[in-house]
Design a protein around this motif. Sequence first.
Motif, PDB file in Angstrom:
ATOM      1  N   ARG A   1       0.842  -1.209   0.000  1.00  7.17           N
ATOM      2  CA  ARG A   1       0.000   0.000   0.000  1.00  7.17           C
ATOM      3  C   ARG A   1       0.874   1.256   0.000  1.00  7.17           C
ATOM      4  O   ARG A   1       0.545   2.244  -0.657  1.00  7.17           O
ATOM      5  N   SER A   2       1.998   1.228   0.730  1.00 10.15           N
ATOM      6  CA  SER A   2       2.933   2.355   0.716  1.00 10.15           C
ATOM      7  C   SER A   2       3.419   2.619  -0.703  1.00 10.15           C
ATOM      8  O   SER A   2       3.454   3.768  -1.155  1.00 10.15           O
ATOM      9  N   ALA A   3       3.786   1.548  -1.398  1.00  8.14           N
ATOM     10  CA  ALA A   3       4.277   1.698  -2.772  1.00  8.14           C
ATOM     11  C   ALA A   3       3.202   2.298  -3.671  1.00  8.14           C
ATOM     12  O   ALA A   3       3.506   3.131  -4.544  1.00  8.14           O
ATOM     13  N   GLN A   4       1.951   1.913  -3.469  1.00  7.61           N
ATOM     14  CA  GLN A   4       0.857   2.470  -4.274  1.00  7.61           C
ATOM     15  C   GLN A   4       0.665   3.958  -3.968  1.00  7.61           C
ATOM     16  O   GLN A   4       0.508   4.762  -4.888  1.00  7.61           O
ATOM     17  N   ILE A   5       0.678   4.343  -2.695  1.00 12.39           N
ATOM     18  CA  ILE A   5       0.551   5.759  -2.309  1.00 12.39           C
ATOM     19  C   ILE A   5       1.705   6.558  -2.915  1.00 12.39           C
ATOM     20  O   ILE A   5       1.506   7.628  -3.487  1.00 12.39           O
ATOM     21  N   TRP A   6       2.915   6.036  -2.788  1.00  8.84           N
ATOM     22  CA  TRP A   6       4.104   6.712  -3.329  1.00  8.84           C
ATOM     23  C   TRP A   6       3.966   6.885  -4.840  1.00  8.84           C
ATOM     24  O   TRP A   6       4.188   7.963  -5.377  1.00  8.84           O
ATOM     25  N   ARG A   7       3.571   5.815  -5.509  1.00 12.69           N
ATOM     26  CA  ARG A   7       3.423   5.850  -6.972  1.00 12.69           C
ATOM     27  C   ARG A   7       2.327   6.834  -7.391  1.00 12.69           C
ATOM     28  O   ARG A   7       2.505   7.614  -8.324  1.00 12.69           O
ATOM     29  N   ASP A   8       1.206   6.841  -6.688  1.00 11.82           N
ATOM     30  CA  ASP A   8       0.076   7.689  -7.053  1.00 11.82           C
ATOM     31  C   ASP A   8       0.296   9.164  -6.726  1.00 11.82           C
ATOM     32  O   ASP A   8      -0.230  10.027  -7.419  1.00 11.82           O
ATOM     33  N   HIS A   9       1.030   9.452  -5.666  1.00 15.81           N
ATOM     34  CA  HIS A   9       1.120  10.829  -5.183  1.00 15.81           C
ATOM     35  C   HIS A   9       2.512  11.463  -5.273  1.00 15.81           C
ATOM     36  O   HIS A   9       2.630  12.681  -5.156  1.00 15.81           O
ATOM     37  N   ILE A  10       3.550  10.634  -5.458  1.00 13.49           N
ATOM     38  CA  ILE A  10       4.895  11.197  -5.455  1.00 13.49           C
ATOM     39  C   ILE A  10       5.666  10.835  -6.717  1.00 13.49           C
ATOM     40  O   ILE A  10       6.077  11.708  -7.464  1.00 13.49           O
TER      41      ILE A  10
END
Length: 158
Positions: free
Chosen positions: A37-46
């Motif tokens: 989930r961290s990787a998805q947040i990072w990918r989507d927002h950063i």
Amino acid sequence: MNYVELDSYSRKWIFTHASMPVEATDLALIKPFTQARSAQIWRDHISAHSPDADHFEKGDWAFDSKIWSEAHDWQDAWDSDEPELPEELLEFLEWEDNTTVFFCYEKYNVIETKWNVFKRNWKNFLFFDDGPILLGRKKKQAVWFSSKGTFKCALRGD
């Protein structure tokens, strides 16, 4: 499952350290994401390309140096006995207390909490100051903290 139990979080100690313990009510609202989930947040927002703030590249919104403000000091406020965030940061982030925020250490290490929880416990979050980025869900503002004791502010694009 999107979250890791705080008791299983590798950096739990930053929130339970004897010199700066976090209140139990706030601990309940500090939610580390799983690596996936961290990787998805990072990918989507950063960044879809860079694993951490040291490796931003062209195509990453954070790579554009023109969007970032001048550097402001956070280290003096962190070292002081006063609990408040630096004034420049509070002026930039005029978020409601219940705004969901993501504190992004790197691609596989992101924590979700509320803005008021972060404000009360920001010093704990910055025990690790190796380039984390603070974002508000559905907010354009971003803050990039440096291990040099400074931070920069920016407005993210769409």
